[in-house]
Design an enzyme around this catalytic site. Structure first.
Site, PDB file in Angstrom:
ATOM      1  N   LYS A 181      -4.528  -2.226   9.637  1.00  0.00           N
ATOM      2  CA  LYS A 181      -4.901  -1.719   8.314  1.00  0.00           C
ATOM      3  C   LYS A 181      -5.286  -0.251   8.406  1.00  0.00           C
ATOM      4  O   LYS A 181      -4.786   0.595   7.650  1.00  0.00           O
ATOM      5  CB  LYS A 181      -6.059  -2.538   7.733  1.00  0.00           C
ATOM      6  CG  LYS A 181      -6.482  -2.087   6.347  1.00  0.00           C
ATOM      7  CD  LYS A 181      -7.671  -2.886   5.835  1.00  0.00           C
ATOM      8  CE  LYS A 181      -8.958  -2.397   6.462  1.00  0.00           C
ATOM      9  NZ  LYS A 181     -10.155  -3.000   5.834  1.00  0.00           N
ATOM     10  N   ASP A 218      -5.392  -4.467   2.869  1.00  0.00           N
ATOM     11  CA  ASP A 218      -6.829  -4.697   2.738  1.00  0.00           C
ATOM     12  C   ASP A 218      -7.074  -5.862   1.792  1.00  0.00           C
ATOM     13  O   ASP A 218      -6.140  -6.534   1.338  1.00  0.00           O
ATOM     14  CB  ASP A 218      -7.537  -3.428   2.266  1.00  0.00           C
ATOM     15  CG  ASP A 218      -7.157  -3.033   0.847  1.00  0.00           C
ATOM     16  OD1 ASP A 218      -6.327  -3.719   0.216  1.00  0.00           O
ATOM     17  OD2 ASP A 218      -7.691  -2.026   0.355  1.00  0.00           O
TER      18      ASP A 218
END
Length: 215
Positions: free
Chosen positions: A121, A140
């Protein structure tokens, strides 16, 4: 409507709603963005933005973090949670960047994830925002939630969501699209309850249609 079509329409609708998407972690230096993104794990961006001014005043650059003992960093980041692990990662990350990368943040996900505390991420966000990497998907919590509600994937595994969206999104749009999902998730499609009546995506959202059928 097939997933590819729905993804394309979502990109266009959110582009119109949020014409200038930006990371909500302001930065004036690439390394400071990396620090802020690491601190944002299991913490709100708003909280991170409150603590970084004092943190960067004490540790202004990569070399300052590399020279620091993690216990020196801890008091400055205590309120963002998991402060011991994050302090250790920040110091180790800075040392690795200094010693192995000449102080330059890598420009690929594969190299980024070698840094302490950096997962996919974070790596995708950095590569997308700093280097404009096409196809960067930041999976996310907002991205995962909304992608599932839109029927673009059927999993909450971040890596699988990333792979699914890579197949559906135009590479040049994916990074901005993920930033738009954060804004959209905060003001409309929240975890507590989506505001379907005010949603620009209601016409293409299978979750909205399902809710209407159940009522």
């Amino acid at each position: 409507m097939i997933k590819q079509q729905r993804a394309g329409q979502a990109v266009a609708l959110l582009r119109e709603r949020y014409p200038d998407p930006r990371c909500s972690l302001p930065y004036d230096d690439p390394f400071r963005l990396l620090v802020a993104v690491r601190l944002s794990a299991q913490c709100t961006d708003a909280r991170v933005n409150l603590i970084t001014p004092a943190l960067f005043e004490r540790f202004p650059d990569l070399d300052a973090f590399a020279a620091a003992d993690p216990v020196q960093i801890e008091p400055y980041i205590f309120s963002c949670g998991f402060y011991r692990a994050k302090a250790g990662d920040l110091a180790a990350m800075a040392r690795m960047l200094r010693d192995e990368y000449g102080g330059v943040i890598p420009d690929t996900v594969e190299e980024m994830v070698k840094l302490p505390g950096v997962g996919r991420k974070t790596a995708n966000l950095i590569c997308g925002d700093l280097y404009g990497m096409p196809g960067a998907v930041v999976a996310d919590t907002h991205c995962i939630r909304i992608a599932n509600r839109l029927g673009l994937c059927e999993t909450t595994d971040p890596y699988k969501v990333e792979l699914a969206l890579r197949k559906l999104l135009p590479p040049a749009e994916s990074n901005d699209f993920c930033h738009r999902l954060v804004l959209f998730g905060r003001d409309t499609c929240s975890a507590r309850g989506p505001q379907c009546g005010e949603c620009v995506l209601e016409g293409i959202c299978p979750s909205r249609n399902q809710r209407d059928e159940e009522q």
